[in-house]
Design a protein around this motif. Structure first.
Motif, PDB file in Angstrom:
ATOM      1  N   ILE A  13     -30.800  11.365  38.709  1.00 25.01           N
ATOM      2  CA  ILE A  13     -31.204  11.365  37.303  1.00 25.01           C
ATOM      3  C   ILE A  13     -30.219  12.253  36.544  1.00 25.01           C
ATOM      4  CG2 ILE A  13     -32.880  13.242  37.799  1.00 25.01           C
ATOM      5  CD1 ILE A  13     -33.471  10.600  35.196  1.00 25.01           C
ATOM      6  N   ALA A  14     -29.696  11.728  35.434  1.00 18.98           N
ATOM      7  CA  ALA A  14     -28.742  12.530  34.666  1.00 18.98           C
ATOM      8  C   ALA A  14     -29.479  13.596  33.864  1.00 18.98           C
ATOM      9  CB  ALA A  14     -27.934  11.629  33.742  1.00 18.98           C
ATOM     10  N   LEU A  15     -29.033  14.847  34.005  1.00 23.54           N
ATOM     11  CA  LEU A  15     -29.567  15.954  33.196  1.00 23.54           C
ATOM     12  C   LEU A  15     -28.722  16.044  31.917  1.00 23.54           C
ATOM     13  CD1 LEU A  15     -29.900  18.526  36.148  1.00 23.54           C
ATOM     14  CD2 LEU A  15     -31.640  16.929  35.316  1.00 23.54           C
ATOM     15  N   LYS A  17     -26.346  13.300  29.939  1.00 28.46           N
ATOM     16  CA  LYS A  17     -26.266  11.838  30.034  1.00 28.46           C
ATOM     17  C   LYS A  17     -24.866  11.252  29.886  1.00 28.46           C
ATOM     18  CE  LYS A  17     -30.636  11.468  30.439  1.00 28.46           C
ATOM     19  NZ  LYS A  17     -31.189  10.912  31.665  1.00 28.46           N
ATOM     20  N   TYR A  18     -24.682  10.099  30.533  1.00 32.51           N
ATOM     21  CA  TYR A  18     -23.471   9.282  30.374  1.00 32.51           C
ATOM     22  C   TYR A  18     -23.841   8.034  29.578  1.00 32.51           C
ATOM     23  CZ  TYR A  18     -21.096   5.059  32.225  1.00 32.51           C
ATOM     24  OH  TYR A  18     -20.515   3.832  32.380  1.00 32.51           O
ATOM     25  N   TRP A  19     -23.121   7.767  28.503  1.00 29.74           N
ATOM     26  CA  TRP A  19     -23.295   6.510  27.759  1.00 29.74           C
ATOM     27  C   TRP A  19     -21.995   6.226  27.036  1.00 29.74           C
ATOM     28  CZ3 TRP A  19     -26.820   2.942  28.446  1.00 29.74           C
ATOM     29  CH2 TRP A  19     -26.971   1.910  27.500  1.00 29.74           C
ATOM     30  N   SER A 106     -31.533   2.423  40.059  1.00 31.20           N
ATOM     31  CA  SER A 106     -31.403   1.759  41.358  1.00 31.20           C
ATOM     32  C   SER A 106     -29.979   1.275  41.576  1.00 31.20           C
ATOM     33  CB  SER A 106     -32.380   0.601  41.475  1.00 31.20           C
ATOM     34  OG  SER A 106     -32.110  -0.338  40.470  1.00 31.20           O
ATOM     35  N   SER A 107     -29.229   1.003  40.476  1.00 28.50           N
ATOM     36  CA  SER A 107     -27.846   0.581  40.681  1.00 28.50           C
ATOM     37  C   SER A 107     -27.046   1.751  41.255  1.00 28.50           C
ATOM     38  CB  SER A 107     -27.212   0.051  39.393  1.00 28.50           C
ATOM     39  OG  SER A 107     -27.009   1.079  38.474  1.00 28.50           O
ATOM     40  N   ALA A 108     -27.419   2.973  40.914  1.00 32.71           N
ATOM     41  CA  ALA A 108     -26.672   4.138  41.418  1.00 32.71           C
ATOM     42  C   ALA A 108     -26.793   4.248  42.929  1.00 32.71           C
ATOM     43  CB  ALA A 108     -27.168   5.409  40.740  1.00 32.71           C
ATOM     44  N   ALA A 138     -18.121   0.250  40.333  1.00 34.42           N
ATOM     45  CA  ALA A 138     -19.229  -0.709  40.292  1.00 34.42           C
ATOM     46  C   ALA A 138     -20.286  -0.273  39.277  1.00 34.42           C
ATOM     47  CB  ALA A 138     -19.843  -0.845  41.676  1.00 34.42           C
ATOM     48  N   SER A 139     -20.588   1.019  39.231  1.00 31.66           N
ATOM     49  CA  SER A 139     -21.601   1.553  38.324  1.00 31.66           C
ATOM     50  C   SER A 139     -21.331   3.061  38.256  1.00 31.66           C
ATOM     51  CB  SER A 139     -22.993   1.283  38.926  1.00 31.66           C
ATOM     52  OG  SER A 139     -23.979   2.037  38.276  1.00 31.66           O
ATOM     53  N   ALA A 140     -20.984   3.573  37.071  1.00 31.73           N
ATOM     54  CA  ALA A 140     -20.482   4.958  37.016  1.00 31.73           C
ATOM     55  C   ALA A 140     -21.488   5.960  37.574  1.00 31.73           C
ATOM     56  CB  ALA A 140     -20.077   5.320  35.600  1.00 31.73           C
ATOM     57  N   SER A 141     -22.773   5.728  37.324  1.00 31.77           N
ATOM     58  CA  SER A 141     -23.761   6.683  37.838  1.00 31.77           C
ATOM     59  C   SER A 141     -23.803   6.671  39.370  1.00 31.77           C
ATOM     60  CB  SER A 141     -25.142   6.391  37.250  1.00 31.77           C
ATOM     61  OG  SER A 141     -25.526   5.075  37.560  1.00 31.77           O
ATOM     62  N   ALA A 142     -23.346   5.584  40.004  1.00 29.39           N
ATOM     63  CA  ALA A 142     -23.334   5.496  41.472  1.00 29.39           C
ATOM     64  C   ALA A 142     -22.380   6.517  42.083  1.00 29.39           C
ATOM     65  CB  ALA A 142     -22.951   4.089  41.917  1.00 29.39           C
ATOM     66  N   ALA A 143     -21.333   6.869  41.327  1.00 29.91           N
ATOM     67  CA  ALA A 143     -20.379   7.875  41.827  1.00 29.91           C
ATOM     68  C   ALA A 143     -21.106   9.176  42.145  1.00 29.91           C
ATOM     69  CB  ALA A 143     -19.311   8.125  40.771  1.00 29.91           C
ATOM     70  N   ARG A 144     -22.181   9.464  41.379  1.00 30.18           N
ATOM     71  CA  ARG A 144     -22.908  10.737  41.544  1.00 30.18           C
ATOM     72  C   ARG A 144     -23.819  10.712  42.756  1.00 30.18           C
ATOM     73  NH1 ARG A 144     -24.450  10.305  35.304  1.00 30.18           N
ATOM     74  NH2 ARG A 144     -26.274   9.410  36.336  1.00 30.18           N
ATOM     75  N   SER A 145     -24.287   9.512  43.176  1.00 32.67           N
ATOM     76  CA  SER A 145     -25.228   9.429  44.311  1.00 32.67           C
ATOM     77  C   SER A 145     -24.558   9.650  45.667  1.00 32.67           C
ATOM     78  CB  SER A 145     -25.957   8.080  44.316  1.00 32.67           C
ATOM     79  OG  SER A 145     -27.086   8.141  43.459  1.00 32.67           O
ATOM     80  N   GLY A 191     -28.699  -4.608  30.093  1.00 37.97           N
ATOM     81  CA  GLY A 191     -28.103  -3.752  31.118  1.00 37.97           C
ATOM     82  C   GLY A 191     -27.228  -2.677  30.484  1.00 37.97           C
ATOM     83  N   SER A 192     -26.880  -1.653  31.268  1.00 46.84           N
ATOM     84  CA  SER A 192     -26.189  -0.507  30.683  1.00 46.84           C
ATOM     85  C   SER A 192     -24.770  -0.852  30.212  1.00 46.84           C
ATOM     86  CB  SER A 192     -26.185   0.665  31.653  1.00 46.84           C
ATOM     87  OG  SER A 192     -25.688   0.256  32.890  1.00 46.84           O
ATOM     88  N   THR A 193     -24.045  -1.687  30.948  1.00 43.73           N
ATOM     89  CA  THR A 193     -22.661  -1.982  30.522  1.00 43.73           C
ATOM     90  C   THR A 193     -22.659  -2.692  29.175  1.00 43.73           C
ATOM     91  OG1 THR A 193     -21.890  -2.057  32.782  1.00 43.73           O
ATOM     92  CG2 THR A 193     -20.568  -3.266  31.173  1.00 43.73           C
ATOM     93  N   MET A 282     -35.066  10.403  29.539  1.00 43.93           N
ATOM     94  CA  MET A 282     -35.210   8.953  29.730  1.00 43.93           C
ATOM     95  C   MET A 282     -33.819   8.335  29.832  1.00 43.93           C
ATOM     96  SD  MET A 282     -37.527  10.245  27.436  1.00 43.93           S
ATOM     97  CE  MET A 282     -36.964   9.837  25.800  1.00 43.93           C
ATOM     98  N   ASP A 283     -33.709   7.241  30.590  1.00 41.44           N
ATOM     99  CA  ASP A 283     -32.428   6.524  30.702  1.00 41.44           C
ATOM    100  C   ASP A 283     -32.528   5.195  29.963  1.00 41.44           C
ATOM    101  OD1 ASP A 283     -30.762   8.354  32.295  1.00 41.44           O
ATOM    102  OD2 ASP A 283     -32.559   8.308  33.521  1.00 41.44           O
ATOM    103  N   ALA A 284     -31.817   4.172  30.452  1.00 42.48           N
ATOM    104  CA  ALA A 284     -31.857   2.885  29.755  1.00 42.48           C
ATOM    105  C   ALA A 284     -33.102   2.124  30.195  1.00 42.48           C
ATOM    106  CB  ALA A 284     -30.581   2.109  30.049  1.00 42.48           C
TER     107      ALA A 284
HETATM  108  O1  PMV Z   1     -23.997   3.758  35.672  1.00 44.73           O
HETATM  109  P1  PMV Z   1     -24.779   2.834  34.789  1.00 44.73           P
HETATM  110  O2  PMV Z   1     -23.927   1.764  34.265  1.00 44.73           O
HETATM  111  O3  PMV Z   1     -26.018   2.352  35.457  1.00 44.73           O
HETATM  112  O4  PMV Z   1     -25.239   3.673  33.499  1.00 44.73           O
HETATM  113  C1  PMV Z   1     -26.164   4.718  33.522  1.00 44.73           C
HETATM  114  C2  PMV Z   1     -26.499   5.194  32.155  1.00 44.73           C
HETATM  115  C3  PMV Z   1     -27.716   6.091  32.036  1.00 44.73           C
HETATM  116  O5  PMV Z   1     -28.596   5.931  33.119  1.00 44.73           O
HETATM  117  C4  PMV Z   1     -28.454   5.712  30.754  1.00 44.73           C
HETATM  118  C5  PMV Z   1     -27.336   7.567  31.905  1.00 44.73           C
HETATM  119  C6  PMV Z   1     -26.839   8.242  33.154  1.00 44.73           C
HETATM  120  O6  PMV Z   1     -25.990   9.134  33.014  1.00 44.73           O
HETATM  121  O7  PMV Z   1     -27.309   7.926  34.257  1.00 44.73           O
END
Ligand code: PMV
Length: 326
Positions: A13-15, A17-19, A106-108, A138-145, A191-193, A282-284
């Motif tokens: 969970i982003a504390l 946020k990325y957008w 879940s994409s992360a 693939a999904s920027a937030s996935a880099a963090r997981s 979707g987020s993209t 909250m996220d998307a």
């Molecule tokens: O990585 P994506 O494309 O699923 O985008 C994530 C965007 C937010 O969940 C809204 C914010 C975040 O930093 O996770």
């Protein structure tokens, strides 16, 4: 001959946020973000490369994936095959123990687990930095997981294909809780993209959002290092609401918040008035995730579960990074 590996990744969970993207082709974020990796919200993915398969098969939560979900997974498999110089098709079986595609990231965990499992199944050596960079594509937030605990994904300079996340502090650093108030089990509509592109192109607040994010990331990072919940919580709420203001002012407006979201936010505010340190993000999607001290989690979860329209609650704590099951 077949080669198989299983990977487990946790949601995050982003504390802060990325957008927004600075490079759409390489999927580089326009703002830095800081997250917390969440236990027990897991994706477990098994990849089997098999010379006998005629095409790639992707099973998500027990059902064959189609369309975008399938093609995004195949893109990862293709990248791994190119690195391993292998032509074998793969069977991917992936399952989450929490709702898919509804703002619960879940994409992360999904892409982090897919990258690590396919990389390992192809016989390549573990490399968390490259896993993080490949997951980010693939999904920027996935880099963090890929990493456990508190994790930062810096914003990307266009062209920086190697951009990866990094650990800010391990899970043992600070025993906080995230209470998730589930508002709706369905998948999100935008979707987020797609949402990020729309915000960048049409929201008059996009520039302001990007400009305010650096200071909020600094505040969240300093608050984490000092284990200062007030500092992290206040910056997290502002980052969340600034991001949603930017989303909402897009054309057409991106409104991810639902009546249950606002009801849960009112509960968080009331708890704070009653002296409990708790902050919301909250996220998307419509779910509210409340950050609090471990000793307050039960009371926060009970109050959110009692909130009108909230379906149920989950409680998560800081989790580990990517695990390979051998
Ligand atoms: O990585 P994506 O494309 O699923 O985008 C994530 C965007 C937010 O969940 C809204 C914010 C975040 O930093 O996770």
């Amino acid at each position: 001959m077949s080669q198989q590996a299983t990977a487990i990744a946790r949601a995050n969970i982003a504390l802060a946020k990325y957008w927004g993207k600075s490079d759409v082709g390489l999927n580089l974020p326009a703002v830095s973000s800081i997250s917390l990796t969440l236990e027990p919200m897991r994706t477990e993915t098994t990849v089997t490369f098999d010379a006998k398969l005629a095409s790639d098969e992707v099973i998500l939560n027990g059902k064959p994936a189609e369309g975008k979900a399938k093609s995004r997974a195949i893109k990862v498999l293709d990248q791994v095959r190119a690195l391993a110089e292998s032509g074998h098709k793969a069977r991917v079986e992936s399952a989450n123990n929490f709702p898919t595609a509804s703002g619960l990231a879940s994409s992360a965990s999904g892409f982090a687990a897919l990258v690590a499992a396919s990389w390992t199944a192809a016989g390549l050596k573990r490399d968390d930095v490259r896993w993080s960079a490949m997951s980010r594509q693939a999904s920027a937030s996935a880099a963090r997981s890929i990493y456990g605990g508190f994790v930062e994904l810096p914003k990307g300079v266009p062209g920086d294909a190697a951009l990866a996340a990094r650990e800010v502090a391990p899970p043992s650093h600070w025993d906080v809780r995230i209470v998730v108030a589930v508002a709706n089990e369905g998948a999100k509509d935008v979707g987020s993209t797609e949402g990020m592109t729309l915000s960048e192109q049409t929201s008059p607040y996009y520039r302001a959002w990007v400009e305010c994010s650096d200071a909020l990331v600094e505040e969240v990072r300093a608050g984490i290092m000092a284990r200062d919940l007030t500092k992290v919580g206040e910056a997290m709420e502002q980052s969340t609401l600034a991001m949603h203001a930017c989303m909402m002012a897009s054309r057409p407006g991106l409104i991810y918040l639902q009546p249950a979201t606002l009801a849960a936010l009112a509960t968080v505010k009331r708890l704070r008035k009653e002296g409990i340190e708790v902050y919301a993000t909250m996220d998307a999607g419509p779910h509210v995730k409340a950050l609090c001290h471990a000793e307050d989690a039960e009371r926060v979860a009970a109050a959110l579960a009692d909130t009108q329209l909230v379906l149920r609650t989950l409680v998560a704590h800081p989790g580990e990074g990517l695990e390979i099951r051998t």
